[in-house]
Motif scaffolding. Structure first.
Motif, PDB file in Angstrom:
ATOM      1  N   ASP A  71      31.000  38.343  29.270  1.00 49.25           N
ATOM      2  CA  ASP A  71      30.270  38.899  28.132  1.00 49.25           C
ATOM      3  C   ASP A  71      30.736  38.306  26.814  1.00 49.25           C
ATOM      4  OD1 ASP A  71      28.673  40.574  29.703  1.00 49.25           O
ATOM      5  OD2 ASP A  71      30.312  42.001  29.889  1.00 49.25           O
ATOM      6  N   THR A  72      32.029  37.987  26.726  1.00 48.61           N
ATOM      7  CA  THR A  72      32.544  37.440  25.482  1.00 48.61           C
ATOM      8  C   THR A  72      31.972  36.051  25.217  1.00 48.61           C
ATOM      9  OG1 THR A  72      34.554  38.663  25.960  1.00 48.61           O
ATOM     10  CG2 THR A  72      34.661  37.079  24.170  1.00 48.61           C
TER      11      THR A  72
ATOM     12  N   CYS B 173      38.695  31.725  41.597  1.00 50.23           N
ATOM     13  CA  CYS B 173      38.831  31.914  40.151  1.00 50.23           C
ATOM     14  C   CYS B 173      38.185  33.239  39.781  1.00 50.23           C
ATOM     15  CB  CYS B 173      38.143  30.763  39.423  1.00 50.23           C
ATOM     16  SG  CYS B 173      37.961  31.043  37.651  1.00 50.23           S
ATOM     17  N   SER B 174      38.820  33.958  38.875  1.00 53.27           N
ATOM     18  CA  SER B 174      38.309  35.277  38.481  1.00 53.27           C
ATOM     19  C   SER B 174      36.924  35.201  37.869  1.00 53.27           C
ATOM     20  CB  SER B 174      39.278  35.916  37.489  1.00 53.27           C
ATOM     21  OG  SER B 174      39.475  35.048  36.384  1.00 53.27           O
ATOM     22  N   LEU B 175      36.543  34.037  37.373  1.00 52.16           N
ATOM     23  CA  LEU B 175      35.234  33.905  36.716  1.00 52.16           C
ATOM     24  C   LEU B 175      34.140  33.436  37.665  1.00 52.16           C
ATOM     25  CD1 LEU B 175      37.042  32.629  33.705  1.00 52.16           C
ATOM     26  CD2 LEU B 175      35.179  34.241  33.380  1.00 52.16           C
TER      27      LEU B 175
ATOM     28  N   PRO C 171      32.180  34.586  40.930  1.00 52.05           N
ATOM     29  CA  PRO C 171      32.032  35.765  41.781  1.00 52.05           C
ATOM     30  C   PRO C 171      32.480  35.490  43.213  1.00 52.05           C
ATOM     31  CG  PRO C 171      30.080  35.488  40.423  1.00 52.05           C
ATOM     32  CD  PRO C 171      30.934  34.275  40.202  1.00 52.05           C
ATOM     33  N   ASP C 172      33.263  36.404  43.768  1.00 50.31           N
ATOM     34  CA  ASP C 172      33.809  36.195  45.101  1.00 50.31           C
ATOM     35  C   ASP C 172      34.327  37.503  45.691  1.00 50.31           C
ATOM     36  OD1 ASP C 172      35.074  35.373  47.394  1.00 50.31           O
ATOM     37  OD2 ASP C 172      36.752  34.388  46.380  1.00 50.31           O
TER      38      ASP C 172
ATOM     39  N   LYS D  26      45.076  38.980  27.482  1.00 53.48           N
ATOM     40  CA  LYS D  26      44.742  40.294  26.937  1.00 53.48           C
ATOM     41  C   LYS D  26      43.244  40.355  26.616  1.00 53.48           C
ATOM     42  CE  LYS D  26      45.808  44.260  24.812  1.00 53.48           C
ATOM     43  NZ  LYS D  26      45.782  45.425  25.715  1.00 53.48           N
ATOM     44  N   PHE D  27      42.585  41.421  27.053  1.00 56.00           N
ATOM     45  CA  PHE D  27      41.153  41.670  26.841  1.00 56.00           C
ATOM     46  C   PHE D  27      40.232  40.771  27.668  1.00 56.00           C
ATOM     47  CE2 PHE D  27      42.855  43.120  22.610  1.00 56.00           C
ATOM     48  CZ  PHE D  27      42.700  44.473  22.866  1.00 56.00           C
TER      49      PHE D  27
ATOM     50  N   GLU E   8      38.422  40.742  30.759  1.00 53.78           N
ATOM     51  CA  GLU E   8      38.085  41.671  31.841  1.00 53.78           C
ATOM     52  C   GLU E   8      38.086  41.022  33.226  1.00 53.78           C
ATOM     53  OE1 GLU E   8      35.551  45.509  30.656  1.00 53.78           O
ATOM     54  OE2 GLU E   8      34.832  43.693  29.692  1.00 53.78           O
ATOM     55  N   PRO E   9      37.504  39.831  33.390  1.00 50.54           N
ATOM     56  CA  PRO E   9      37.532  39.236  34.741  1.00 50.54           C
ATOM     57  C   PRO E   9      38.940  39.158  35.327  1.00 50.54           C
ATOM     58  CG  PRO E   9      36.052  37.998  33.325  1.00 50.54           C
ATOM     59  CD  PRO E   9      36.738  39.014  32.445  1.00 50.54           C
TER      60      PRO E   9
ATOM     61  N   GLU F 259      41.549  41.038  34.293  1.00 51.44           N
ATOM     62  CA  GLU F 259      42.093  42.399  34.401  1.00 51.44           C
ATOM     63  C   GLU F 259      41.587  43.108  35.671  1.00 51.44           C
ATOM     64  OE1 GLU F 259      42.707  43.177  29.591  1.00 51.44           O
ATOM     65  OE2 GLU F 259      40.866  43.814  30.557  1.00 51.44           O
ATOM     66  N   PHE F 260      40.359  42.786  36.076  1.00 46.90           N
ATOM     67  CA  PHE F 260      39.814  43.378  37.309  1.00 46.90           C
ATOM     68  C   PHE F 260      40.544  42.858  38.554  1.00 46.90           C
ATOM     69  CE2 PHE F 260      35.909  44.843  35.126  1.00 46.90           C
ATOM     70  CZ  PHE F 260      35.660  46.013  35.815  1.00 46.90           C
ATOM     71  N   ASP F 261      41.014  41.631  38.505  1.00 45.30           N
ATOM     72  CA  ASP F 261      41.660  41.050  39.686  1.00 45.30           C
ATOM     73  C   ASP F 261      43.066  41.603  39.921  1.00 45.30           C
ATOM     74  OD1 ASP F 261      39.593  39.550  40.599  1.00 45.30           O
ATOM     75  OD2 ASP F 261      40.439  37.583  40.120  1.00 45.30           O
ATOM     76  N   TYR F 262      43.688  42.109  38.854  1.00 42.06           N
ATOM     77  CA  TYR F 262      45.095  42.498  38.990  1.00 42.06           C
ATOM     78  C   TYR F 262      45.351  43.604  40.025  1.00 42.06           C
ATOM     79  CZ  TYR F 262      49.625  44.561  38.014  1.00 42.06           C
ATOM     80  OH  TYR F 262      50.863  45.115  38.144  1.00 42.06           O
TER      81      TYR F 262
END
Lengths: 264, 385, 410
Positions: free
Chosen positions: B103-104, B291-293, B295-296, B323-324, B326-327, B329-332
């Motif tokens: 989104d950013t 990669c977090s970006l 989709p998988d 920081k900030f 989201e992709p 932060e969701f993987d953590y």
């Protein structure tokens, strides 16, 4: 004919009494805000100063964070309008008002008549506010009053983050641990406040004149840092911490007049 | 000074003054540079136009202008890019290319405020079906058309074909470097390693390949020495600023592999050769993973990290969460659970390009290194019994 | 459903029924799908798959003040507080399976459509990974230009076809294209009556108290492909038309100001924000929500369906987003706007600065911005909201005074 303006902030209370909607006859600030005895004390002291009693007051208006809790009046105007009004009364040429209070930093763009055109305030976090400076003053063991003088002695302002108070606090602690000079740290803190406020100002746009109100305006360090960021001189109202209360007293006068006009 | 050190300094010079590099390139070739936003851009297209594709990964800068344009809860790379943009740092570029994986970045493409043309595009996010390759190929075609307009030139299929080969070779060489750096932590410290990776964003890849090949050759010949410190794999968007890498170095922590978007994720997958170079690039996009970006739902990133730890004999993983972002932060949370289940040490640190003080990170990294050392000593004493 | 029921009663009835039906379906072994709020409902509906909407469920949890506990569950798992709070609430729910809101049976598969944001891609990916269930993705490429491209539409249509194949495998049923057309008819009618009812807020005074829209919205999100949704909004339209005929005003003391609310509601403080605005005589008449579910397409035409779903407000370019808000402000007679700087919604919040300036200039109206969050109660300050609302009122008064012919307040 006297009107009263009361500005109840988060950390302080201010009262101004105005004669005939023009001439301030009393102004008091107490370092105790909403929920304390501060508002009552400020009003009592102002009445003493003007040698008046409450029955002499024809109309009153409350503003500030605690405006809805004020028992002395049922009339409230937001601090945005009050600061704008108070500043505009003293500096009619002002087109941008910067007010840094305990909880909020606001920038208010005025139109050619000195009325509020648009305003912006800081995000919920306290960075760039009076509270932020208070926290820093505690960490540095230097009173708020002295911070302006320290600022002038800085040769190389330290880098302090402008995004978050908690974060900035730990940065300042590590700067101290690393042996940075207090004047440089303080200049860095002031700059971080200025950067934050300047970010808001650039979103509403500015033209001359720029005025500043609120207690933080008494800190010359912040004013200088802001002037450097904005690239323009800043005019400070006399007794900047009373600007909001003055605006409230002016609104009280309006109210008195309109009541008398309609015979109510 | 050793030859290896000389070469490493050379990479550092490139990575730390991109402005100068871009200027020199323009003067020497008469062609400009094209800015490429993170994370994935088909750089081969501007490369084929003779341009210098430059990676835009922010940098350490004080945020003065950015707060007026971007709320504080946007990631620090985008904060830096906004700041540098408003300062006019990117004004000499021919164009910038922005992808839309989060989104950013979607907003960043729309918020571009300079005269320099901004070419936004959207990769397919559903990489499971064949139509995604066709869509991505046509999206790349549109990048080519807009770039041709911005550069006032044409970009032929043959030129892109050549660039695809150059990039594939570069990826190969970078993968080799990652392996060689892992076996020589005494010669390549974490900062050196990062500079080799980062400098690739400021050089024509054919030139970077030559330098890295030379370095690889020297490393391959150098004797392997036992490493007394700990070995870790780093994962995340990026591991900067250098002050954080400095902490790794001071604590004798070797980075023996990475899964960073700014580093090895760029080099993970080659473009298959084919008649249509844009189709090759589209198919490369479809085969990217881990990669977090991208989709998988299988989260192949986790197993990839696990095998990297095993292959390189690492003591643990440091997850550098932007920081900030989201992709990331969701993987953590699921990653943490996965690593716990597999008995792999994981430390999470927060990355902020504008960080002024690394004290908190220092404490965390130092204690993590202490834990890893103690574990290793325990393992050794058990082995002796 | 009783013919004499009000639209409000119908709303409650159909919403409850939808959750109850899903729970019953789950027990009898039928397939349950969790889906994103503006994903195409037409495919599941045709195959008789029960759809549930985690965004709507999370909003209900927050509105019933159950968010804080759930958020702690998510945080204990490692979900940091910068992540969208709907996602945090739902991932916690997927873990513990209960909340203060209705019971929402766990899904057999997921349908994610990124025409609202990219966060849903990660959120549903995590659900799929944790619950070990299939994830069907409908990728709607971001419209950085004025409208969806032909290549984008080709790609979306291919995904529709693939989605049908996957759903056939999951359910073991054959997709009935005749039934698909009927479902499209119902969904189109639901959208039509939703927009028709909501657009009556443009009447002066508005018969609709704007916060009601936030409540009615649940139905258009969750039941767009069903008759009950269509019937409810047809009923609501009748009720509102009657109110307009009678000159009814939603507010005691009258509607003094008409405001556009930009962004998602602050669910944990829905009442507080509503009361604060009402006390200032403000009615929320403008929102982008009415058009969000006013999905128009040609029945039976997959390309047209693709274009409609790819053209949502959040998937549009900045100029498109600005135009939409200028249109809303004009059509609904708004004199000011309040922008919810929503910590959870980067996709909306990050374009606020540009939107505010452009919309305010085009409509010559003031705006305020306040910090909040759609469902994390910790990111909102009541005092800040009150002050800014009062400031907005004072600015509108100021502009009215400057403009002759309108009565000033201050």
């Amino acid at each position: 004919m006297y009107t009263l303006g009361i500005d109840i902030g988060s950390a302080s209370s201010k009262a101004v009494i105005l004669a005939d909607g023009l001439r301030p006859v009393a102004g008091q600030a107490i370092q105790a805000g909403t929920g304390s005895s501060g508002p009552k004390q400020a009003v009592e002291r102002a009445l003493d100063e003007a040698k008046l009693t409450l029955s002499d007051i024809a109309a009153s208006v409350a503003t500030g964070y605690g405006r809805f809790t004020c028992e002395l009046t049922d009339r409230q105007v937001s601090e945005i309008s009050c600061h704008a009004r108070g500043v505009s009364h003293q500096l009619p040429s002002a087109r941008l008002v910067i007010d840094i209070g305990g909880q909020d930093a606001k920038v208010i763009r005025l139109d050619a008549q000195g009325a509020v055109w648009q305003f912006l305030m800081n995000e919920k976090c306290a960075a760039g506010t009076g509270r932020f400076l208070e926290v820093m003053s505690r960490v540095l063991e230097i009173s708020l009053r002295e911070m302006g003088a320290y600022h002038d002695r800085s040769s190389r302002p330290a880098a302090v983050s402008s995004t978050c108070t908690v974060f900035a606090e730990s940065e300042v602690i590590s700067l101290l641990a690393a042996g940075a000079a207090k004047p440089d740290i303080i200049a860095g803190i002031h700059r971080s406040v200025a950067v934050k406020v300047c970010g808001l100002a650039s979103r509403v746009g500015w033209e001359d004149d720029i005025a500043m109100s609120g207690g933080v305006a008494r800190n010359q360090g912040v004013v200088k840092a802001l002037e450097a960021e904005l690239g323009r001189p800043i005019k400070i109202t006399p007794e900047p911490q009373l600007a909001g209360a003055l605006g409230a007293a002016l609104y009280a006068f309006d109210q008195y007049q309109s009541k008398n006009k309609t015979g109510g | 000074m050793s030859q290896i050190r000389e070469l490493l300094d050379c990479f550092k010079k490139v990575a730390t003054c991109p402005g100068k590099i871009v200027r020199e390139y323009r003067e020497k070739t008469g062609k400009g540079a094209v800015g490429c936003f993170p994370v994935y851009t088909p750089e081969e297209i501007p490369h084929a136009a003779g341009m210098l594709p430059v990676g835009m990964w922010g940098g350490e800068t004080t945020l003065r202008l950015a707060p007026s344009a971007l709320p504080s809860f946007a990631c620090s790379i985008m904060q830096s890019i906004t700041e540098l943009q408003l300062q006019g740092v990117y004004d000499s570029l021919v164009a910038v290319i922005v992808s839309s994986p989060c989104d950013t970045l979607k907003a960043m493409g729309q918020k571009w405020r300079r005269q320099v043309p901004c070419i936004q595009f959207a990769h397919s996010r559903n990489t499971k079906i064949d139509a995604a390759a066709d869509y991505t190929r046509r999206e790349y075609q549109s990048i080519r058309a807009r770039l041709e307009a911005a550069c006032a030139t044409t970009i032929s299929d043959e030129a892109i074909q050549t660039s695809v080969r150059i990039y594939n070779e570069h990826r190969q060489v970078m993968r080799e470097f990652s392996g060689l750096a892992a076996s020589h932590p005494d010669l390549v410290n974490p900062i050196d390693r990062h500079m080799v990776m980062k400098s690739a964003f400021f050089m024509r890849k054919e030139n970077h390949t030559v330098l890295v090949k030379a370095l690889n050759g020297l490393l391959a010949k150098a004797a392997k020495k036992p490493w007394e410190g700990v070995k870790i794999i780093v994962s995340g968007i990026m591991l900067e600023p250098v002050s954080v890498l400095e902490v790794f170095k001071q604590n004798q922590i070797a980075v023996v592999g990475d899964d960073l978007a700014q580093e090895s994720r760029q080099y993970r997958v080659d473009a298959p050769e084919g008649a249509d170079p844009l189709d090759s690039l589209a198919r490369q996009w479809l085969s990217m993973y881990g990669c977090s970006l991208i989709p998988d739902p299988e989260k192949s990133r986790f197993s990839l990290l696990r095998s990297l730890v095993e292959q390189r004999g690492a003591d643990g993983i440091v997850l550098c969460v932007m920081k900030f972002c989201e992709p990331e932060e969701f993987d953590y949370p699921p990653m943490k659970a996965y690593m716990e289940k597999n008995g792999i040490n994981l430390l999470q640190i927060e990355i902020d390009q504008q960080i002024q003080s690394v004290e908190q990170i220092r404490t965390r990294i130092q204690s993590f290194a202490e834990i890893l050392r103690a574990q290793r000593a325990r393992r050794a004493s058990i082995a002796q019994l | 459903m009783d013919k004499s029921a009000t639209s409000r009663e119908m709303l409650d009835y159909y919403l409850k029924k939808s959750y109850a039906d899903a729970a019953a379906a789950k027990k009898s072994g039928k397939k349950i799908c969790w889906a994103t709020s503006i994903s195409p409902c037409e495919f599941c509906e045709t195959l008789g798959i029960h759809m549930l909407y985690p965004e709507n469920h999370a909003a209900a949890i927050a509105a019933r003040h159950g968010a804080e506990d759930m958020i702690q569950v998510a945080e204990r798992k490692g979900y940091c507080l910068d992540i969208c709070s709907y996602a945090r609430l739902n991932l916690a729910y997927a873990d513990i399976g209960r909340s203060v809101a209705e019971e929402m049976p766990l899904p057999d598969f997921l349908l994610v459509c990124n025409n609202i944001c990219e966060v849903v891609i990660k959120w549903f990916e995590n659900l799929s990974y944790e619950l070990k269930i299939p994830l069907i993705t409908l990728d709607m490429p971001y419209n950085y230009g004025p409208e969806p491209t032909e290549r984008g539409v080709d790609y979306i249509v291919a995904q529709f076809e693939d989605c049908v194949r996957q759903m056939e495998i999951i359910t073991g049923n054959t997709f009935d294209w005749q039934r698909f057309n009927e479902v499209m008819d119902i969904a189109l009618e639901s959208s039509f009556w939703w927009l028709k009812a909501m657009s009556l807020a443009s009447a002066n005074p508005s018969p609709l108290n704007g916060f009601d829209m936030f409540n009615y919205m649940a139905l258009i999100v969750c039941l767009r492909g069903k008759n009950g949704c269509r019937d409810t909004f047809r009923k609501l339209t009748e009720e509102l038309e009657e109110k307009i005929r009678l000159g009814y005003t939603a507010f005691p003391g009258g509607e003094k100001y008409r405001i556009m609310w930009e962004g998602i509601a602050c669910w944990p403080y829905l009442n507080f924000t509503f009361r604060t605005m009402r006390n200032s005589g403000m009615n929320l008449t403008g929102s982008t929500y009415p058009v969000a579910w006013a999905l128009e397409y040609d029945r039976g035409d997959l390309r047209s369906l693709a274009r409609a779903y790819a053209s949502t407000a959040n998937n549009s370019s900045l100029p498109g987003q600005i135009d939409l808000r200028v249109r809303v402000m004009r059509e609904y007679g708004c004199e000011g706007a309040t922008y919810h700087m929503n910590r959870s919604c980067k996709t909306m919040a990050f374009l606020h600065h540009e939107m505010q300036g452009a919309v305010s200039a085009a409509t010559n109206t003031p705006f305020i911005s306040f910090d909040g969050d759609q469902s994390d109660p910790r990111n909102f300050s009541g005092a800040q909201f009150e002050t800014r609302i009062q400031g907005l009122r004072e600015m509108i008064d100021q502009r009215r005074q400057a403009r002759p012919g309108r009565e000033g307040e201050l």
